[in-house]
Design a protein around this motif. Structure first.
Motif, PDB file in Angstrom:
ATOM      1  N   PRO B  33     104.458  80.648  71.633  1.00 17.16           N
ATOM      2  CA  PRO B  33     104.699  80.768  70.190  1.00 17.16           C
ATOM      3  C   PRO B  33     103.525  80.294  69.351  1.00 17.16           C
ATOM      4  O   PRO B  33     103.288  80.797  68.261  1.00 17.16           O
ATOM      5  CB  PRO B  33     105.937  79.890  69.963  1.00 17.16           C
ATOM      6  N   GLY B  34     102.779  79.314  69.856  1.00 15.77           N
ATOM      7  CA  GLY B  34     101.654  78.775  69.091  1.00 15.77           C
ATOM      8  C   GLY B  34     100.396  79.632  69.155  1.00 15.77           C
ATOM      9  O   GLY B  34      99.419  79.320  68.485  1.00 15.77           O
ATOM     10  N   ALA B 176      95.143  84.462  75.103  1.00 10.75           N
ATOM     11  CA  ALA B 176      96.342  83.844  74.525  1.00 10.75           C
ATOM     12  C   ALA B 176      96.969  84.795  73.512  1.00 10.75           C
ATOM     13  O   ALA B 176      96.278  85.346  72.661  1.00 10.75           O
ATOM     14  CB  ALA B 176      95.993  82.525  73.863  1.00 10.75           C
ATOM     15  N   VAL B 177      98.268  84.998  73.631  1.00 11.63           N
ATOM     16  CA  VAL B 177      98.998  85.875  72.714  1.00 11.63           C
ATOM     17  C   VAL B 177     100.096  85.054  72.044  1.00 11.63           C
ATOM     18  O   VAL B 177     100.847  84.351  72.723  1.00 11.63           O
ATOM     19  CB  VAL B 177      99.645  87.053  73.492  1.00 11.63           C
ATOM     20  N   GLY B 178     100.160  85.134  70.723  1.00  9.62           N
ATOM     21  CA  GLY B 178     101.204  84.426  70.002  1.00  9.62           C
ATOM     22  C   GLY B 178     102.492  85.217  69.991  1.00  9.62           C
ATOM     23  O   GLY B 178     102.477  86.415  69.704  1.00  9.62           O
ATOM     24  N   GLY B 179     103.581  84.569  70.317  1.00 11.03           N
ATOM     25  CA  GLY B 179     104.847  85.285  70.295  1.00 11.03           C
ATOM     26  C   GLY B 179     105.882  84.555  71.118  1.00 11.03           C
ATOM     27  O   GLY B 179     105.577  83.612  71.840  1.00 11.03           O
ATOM     28  N   THR B 180     107.112  84.999  70.970  1.00  9.15           N
ATOM     29  CA  THR B 180     108.211  84.406  71.706  1.00  9.15           C
ATOM     30  C   THR B 180     108.755  85.442  72.679  1.00  9.15           C
ATOM     31  O   THR B 180     109.160  86.534  72.275  1.00  9.15           O
ATOM     32  CB  THR B 180     109.324  83.966  70.732  1.00  9.15           C
ATOM     33  N   VAL B 181     108.732  85.121  73.953  1.00  8.76           N
ATOM     34  CA  VAL B 181     109.256  86.033  74.966  1.00  8.76           C
ATOM     35  C   VAL B 181     110.777  85.933  74.966  1.00  8.76           C
ATOM     36  O   VAL B 181     111.331  84.835  75.007  1.00  8.76           O
ATOM     37  CB  VAL B 181     108.671  85.688  76.347  1.00  8.76           C
ATOM     38  N   THR B 182     111.419  87.080  74.885  1.00  5.90           N
ATOM     39  CA  THR B 182     112.887  87.073  74.851  1.00  5.90           C
ATOM     40  C   THR B 182     113.497  87.582  76.151  1.00  5.90           C
ATOM     41  O   THR B 182     114.656  87.296  76.440  1.00  5.90           O
ATOM     42  CB  THR B 182     113.413  87.952  73.701  1.00  5.90           C
ATOM     43  N   PRO B 193     106.813  89.106  68.218  1.00  7.53           N
ATOM     44  CA  PRO B 193     105.613  88.492  67.637  1.00  7.53           C
ATOM     45  C   PRO B 193     105.971  87.317  66.731  1.00  7.53           C
ATOM     46  O   PRO B 193     107.103  87.203  66.283  1.00  7.53           O
ATOM     47  CB  PRO B 193     104.988  89.618  66.809  1.00  7.53           C
ATOM     48  N   GLY B 194     104.974  86.503  66.434  1.00  2.00           N
ATOM     49  CA  GLY B 194     105.179  85.420  65.479  1.00  2.00           C
ATOM     50  C   GLY B 194     105.095  84.065  66.121  1.00  2.00           C
ATOM     51  O   GLY B 194     105.369  83.888  67.305  1.00  2.00           O
ATOM     52  N   GLY B 195     104.683  83.102  65.308  1.00  2.00           N
ATOM     53  CA  GLY B 195     104.493  81.742  65.790  1.00  2.00           C
ATOM     54  C   GLY B 195     105.754  80.929  65.626  1.00  2.00           C
ATOM     55  O   GLY B 195     106.819  81.462  65.332  1.00  2.00           O
TER      56      GLY B 195
END
Lengths: 421, 421
Positions: B33-34, B176-182, B193-195
């Motif tokens: 996420p960061g 590094a990729v910013g995002g939340t894996v669901t 996507p998104g921090g």
């Protein structure tokens, strides 16, 4: 001249003065390390709890200060209503009063003396037994022996209040300038550009930025404890101001817990004067330490003691969220009273000090703004201010109208356009 | 495919894995996420104290975990040296050992048992009387009855360590990729996507951003406690992971106070397991609470208890600056051991879990990275990992080489260019 009035310091005192001066038609510049943002820097205004109680242990025997505080609390609601309207924002004024609680017979006796004293000066105070105390505030510890309810005491959210003052000032035309004032004189200041740095003594500033001089008909110094560092403020005034460190906590209610208090609670816990001030948004302010120190370090021991004392008074406090621990420097004075009045005049220009408000800055801010507005208009301030002139410390004791050009006040002069650039 | 390896989670486990995989020649994407900044989000890695002690109360009877911890501490210094060289930064590794102290005869007896146990497994442990304890750590409370010095224990600055891992990973080519894996699967992930937002359940993200699918030869889930929220991780593994909240304080020495401790100190204070971990830069970490809760609220009561216990052990702690109070969620498991190994394979692609490191993430990070590197290369990991396969919870128990295409390992395949986009 750069302005009719330059105010040095953007805490609640300086900002209230700037707003009221601008509202009176004067061109006002407000200089503060934070520039446009009032919520930065080492302002005591940001660390306060916002209690407005005219009577406390510390003013028990100080009749002059008590009279001023009574005047201040009397004035505050109308000033605040005008402020909220001008700023289009709420300040979180609360009118539920203060409950002072006792844990033993010694505390109870002290509260009785306070009750008698409040009655003697015409203030409300209602003696409550243990059961009634806990009926009103059910989360108070079972060991609470009784208390006194002071119906007239107020509180305000100090940060919302400061933000509202700044909004109102901006709407009235006050120009905010970022920088640190290093010297003042009658109608002039020297400003070092740059905002707040890691510490008050190390401001952050643009490389190569040089100090500049600004001029005005009147300079008002409202720099709190830092007034003592300002070249040009009379030595007797500087010497009378001392920093008194205060450490304070901000807790927050988690979603699943109802408010643990519905009004300000004060107590003496293990010899410490403790207060717990609830806000409508679920914040609970816990304060405060009082140390004759000049640093703003939050110490582990102070945080511990405040949390311990708060949990002794209201055990459920342990379940609240620990949001913030902060320290500020209150502008104390040799006699605990504020300092307000002209201290220098030359060539029709002058220097006014409005500082040293110690623990009472927010409470006194409205009447301080009124008093400075009166002086700017060539009028004497309210009589309650008479004992708090700079002259009592041996500084030059100038009359309120000192420095006002013959034939008109600064406000009148401004109206006539005589102070145009 | 988007990469040879996608690592889900940028804490110490995921970042160590990503670095070592990239160093082995694989194309690695790290999703967190960061994004580029490892020092944000709700990582347990950021809230840790960084103690590397293979023996503690909790692993006294857990032989398999102890064997893994011993392997981990044995490996850590060489891994760390390589890391510091690759990152060009120090991690604050300290080798002064741990001093466990006792306040009564019950504590002393417990320490004696621990000493015997350490000796029985070949670890150093030196029984010290009260005088010797206070000679080595003069700021310990006078009531200290004695202690045991464990010379081999290490500690590392968890935040510097994580930052160094990220630098080394970037230098080795990790994207590094910013995002939340669901959701995850064999060789694929779905990323929103998104921090990080105000809370893990409300990530901040660009308006209108849509989830996207990334593919790789291998997906490694190193999402700590959040692994339990990931669609595609076998239910038995998700069900075995539980969040264990820990609250921790960071204190700092003011300029006028010498270090109050020169090495890690552990104690049982009022029934709580307390540790105090000093850093070279003057920080002192005080930990930690342990609660079976799923929130990251720092509670007033926890801050109070940690400060009280710390001051009982080392009274001068009260004079330190209160710098920070934090809470994290440790990735606990049903049997307190980590979970490492393949859990799904399809079409020559696979899914590996490396999670559940509970209180030992930093200590185990080096050997976890080694183990995953081995699996990526088609080799079995070190035998100490055998008891920690996902299969022990009833998940599919795949061999280490599961999902590797016939005729070559993923690493070999990458070398041959077979996994090119």
């Amino acid at each position: 001249m750069d302005a009719d009035v330059i105010v040095v310091g953007g805490g609640v005192i300086g900002t209230a003065i700037a707003w009221r001066a601008a509202r009176a038609g004067l061109r006002v510049t407000l200089i503060d390390p934070g520039g446009d943002d009032p919520l930065v820097d080492d302002k005591a205004s940001l660390v306060a709890a916002g209690m407005l109680g005219p009577v406390s242990e510390s003013v028990f025997g100080e009749r002059d200060l008590l009279a001023l505080n009574l005047h201040a609390v009397d004035r505050f609601p109308s000033f605040n209503a005008e402020l909220e309207a001008a700023a289009g924002a709420v300040t979180g004024l609360r009118t539920e009063g203060t409950l002072a609680v006792a844990y033993d017979s010694g505390d109870l006796a002290a509260l009785d003396r306070l009750t008698d004293f409040r009655h003697s000066i015409g203030l409300a105070a209602e003696r409550l037994d243990a059961r009634e105390v806990r009926r009103r505030e059910p989360f108070l510890a079972p060991g609470t022996k009784g208390g006194v309810f002071a119906a007239g005491d107020l509180s305000v959210d100090n940060r919302r209040y400061l933000a509202a003052l700044r909004s109102a000032a901006a709407a009235a035309g006050v120009q905010a300038v970022g920088g640190t004032v290093t010297a003042v004189g009658a109608g002039q200041v020297v400003v070092r550009p740059g905002g707040p740095g890691p510490s008050p003594s190390e401001p952050r500033r643009p490389a190569g930025a040089r100090p500049r001089r600004l001029t005005a008909g009147t300079v008002v110094v409202a720099a709190g404890h830092a007034t003592r560092h300002l070249d040009g403020v009379p030595a007797q005034v500087r010497g009378a101001i001392r920093p008194v460190k205060g450490q304070i906590l901000r807790l927050r209610h988690p979603g699943n817990i109802p408010p643990v208090l519905t009004r300000t609670v004060r107590a003496i816990v293990q010899g410490h004067d403790l207060y717990l001030v609830p806000r409508a948004d679920g914040e609970l302010v816990v304060g405060a330490t009082q140390e004759e120190r000049d640093d703003r370090d939050v110490l582990a021991g102070a945080v511990h003691d405040l949390l311990r004392d708060a949990a002794i008074a209201v055990p459920a406090v342990s379940e609240l969220i620990f949001a913030e621990a902060n320290a500020g420097l209150r502008p104390g004075t040799s006699d605990n009273g504020p300092i307000l009045g002209p201290v220098a005049a030359a060539g029709g220009r002058r220097l006014i000090v409005a500082a040293g408000h110690f623990r009472n800055g927010i409470m006194l801010s409205a009447v301080t703004a009124d008093a400075v507005a009166a002086i700017l208009g060539g009028q004497p301030p309210h009589p309650a201010w008479a004992p708090f002139r700079p002259g009592r410390f041996g500084a030059p004791d100038l009359p309120s109208e000192a420095g006002v050009p013959a034939g008109g006040t600064a406000a009148a002069a401004a109206t006539k356009g005589e102070t145009a650039r």
